[in-house]
Design an enzyme around this catalytic site. Structure first.
Site, PDB file in Angstrom:
ATOM      1  N   SER A 139       1.042  -1.272  -0.064  1.00  0.00           N
ATOM      2  CA  SER A 139       0.211   0.078   0.068  1.00  0.00           C
ATOM      3  C   SER A 139       0.879   1.397   0.087  1.00  0.00           C
ATOM      4  CB  SER A 139      -0.936  -0.075   1.349  1.00  0.00           C
ATOM      5  OG  SER A 139      -1.457   1.261   1.291  1.00  0.00           O
ATOM      6  N   TYR A 189      -1.235  -0.179  10.596  1.00  0.00           N
ATOM      7  CA  TYR A 189      -1.474  -0.833   9.300  1.00  0.00           C
ATOM      8  C   TYR A 189      -0.415  -0.071   8.515  1.00  0.00           C
ATOM      9  CZ  TYR A 189      -3.396  -0.817   4.505  1.00  0.00           C
ATOM     10  OH  TYR A 189      -3.577  -1.346   3.317  1.00  0.00           O
TER      11      TYR A 189
END
Length: 373
Positions: free
Chosen positions: A196, A224
């Site tokens: 990501s 995350y």
């Protein structure tokens, strides 16, 4: 550099991203949101695939989102696809649905489901054992499954690890290492990590992978982004450790900002805002293009070999527009990457020389699963 500084690396231990790195990271995130459709406008949707009839592909987290589209498109292109999922019943229902939709268009899809729960390292080790026991080749491992529990309080897996770090980094890392025997049999083969752009705002402290020391305040964004940066760092060391002759390439990619089940975890007011900007957000079909490109493009091995020969410090990284990209400045921190590598192997119960042993055809003992048998 003085002798005192050189001999005392702890004195200069980095504790967080610098503010300039932090600003550049968030610029990358918002830049991807705003401009991904423009930069990827040259791509067809769905992405045309080359012949993949000879490929066997494992796709984790393939009952929804990007993984679901990836598995379906690979199967329809002729690959043998293994859906590695927690809910095998849901996977079987999907397989039946896809078979019915495909009926009359060619041979039945070559697709199956196997149980894999990334919140359990025992499950990961058992899955790898079961697959390796087939003694067949594995050509593509797609570590797609991931979580982003936006706004939620810190949670830990049954193994005692922060949930983002386990699902997004620790479990895929263990799976990648344990499946090396099958990947080597399938050479040339690929390990594809769906990463990501959020890694750009991540920071990893190898001494505090669970973010529990208090030196950093935990948030879901911290959990995350740290897990995604850790994945790139681990992959970069694995990239360096795999000799060219193994034929196993490892890379990370950004799928772009995609409308997936992550939105379920958003607070209600953010779900409303998320729904207001559909133009900027990729669908799952658009979001899986960089994964499919990384898994099937015939020039990927040549690109991987070029970076290996140039002693590039990070693993290949493919952007959401299916072009080579350079991950964040912090991902180039080779000292931290080596410490992340060592800490990760410790956390997943593997010896530090696990990769070297597996390359030589030796067995390794894992603390998880039933490997001692």
């Amino acid at each position: 550099m003085s002798e005192e500084t050189a001999s005392s690396p702890s004195l200069t231990k980095k504790k967080s991203l610098g503010w300039m790195e932090w600003m550049r990271g968030w610029s990358s995130v918002f830049g991807e949101i705003l401009f991904q459709r423009i930069t990827a406008s040259h791509l067809q949707n769905p992405l045309p695939l080359p012949p993949v009839n000879d490929l066997t592909c494992i796709v984790t987290g393939s009952t929804s989102g990007i993984g679901r589209e990836t598995a379906r498109q690979l199967a329809e292109a002729g690959a043998h696809v293994v859906m590695a999922v927690r809910n095998t019943k849901a996977a079987q229902e999907l397989i039946q649905q896809w078979q019915n939709e495909w009926s009359g268009r060619g041979l039945p899809l070559n697709i199956e489901a196997m149980e894999l729960d990334l919140l359990s390292l025992d499950s990961v080790a058992r899955f790898a054992d079961a697959w390796n026991a087939r003694l067949g080749p594995l050509h593509v491992l797609i570590n797609n499954a991931g979580i982003f529990a936006m706004g939620e309080a810190q949670k830990f897996s049954e193994d005692g690890y922060e949930q983002h770090m386990q699902v997004n980094h620790l479990a895929p890392s263990l799976l990648s290492v344990l499946l090396l025997p099958s990947l080597i049999r399938g050479s040339p083969s690929r390990v594809i990590n769906v990463n990501s752009v959020m890694h750009s705002v991540g920071f990893v402290d190898p001494d505090d992978m669970n973010v529990v020391s208090g030196s950093r305040k935990y948030s879901s964004v911290v959990g995350y982004s740290s897990s995604k940066l850790a994945q790139i760092m681990f992959s970069s060391v694995l990239f360096k450790k795999l000799p060219l002759e193994t034929g196993v390439s490892v890379m990370c990619l950004s799928p772009g900002v995609v409308l997936t089940n992550v939105a379920r975890d958003l607070p209600r007011f953010l779900q409303f805002l998320y729904a207001l900007i559909p133009y900027f957000i990729f669908s799952s079909q658009e979001g899986c293009r960089s994964t499919l490109f990384s898994a099937t493009d015939p020039q990927i091995p040549e690109y991987w070999e070029t970076l290996k020969n140039d002693d590039w410090p990070v693993c290949p990284f493919i952007s959401q527009d299916c072009r080579p990209a350079n991950p964040s400045e912090e991902s180039h921190n080779t000292e931290t990457a080596q410490r992340v590598w060592e800490k990760t192997l410790e956390m997943v119960g593997l010896p530090l020389d696990a990769v070297e042993k597996l390359i030589e055809g030796e067995k390794v003992q894992c603390r998880y699963g039933a490997q001692e048998e």
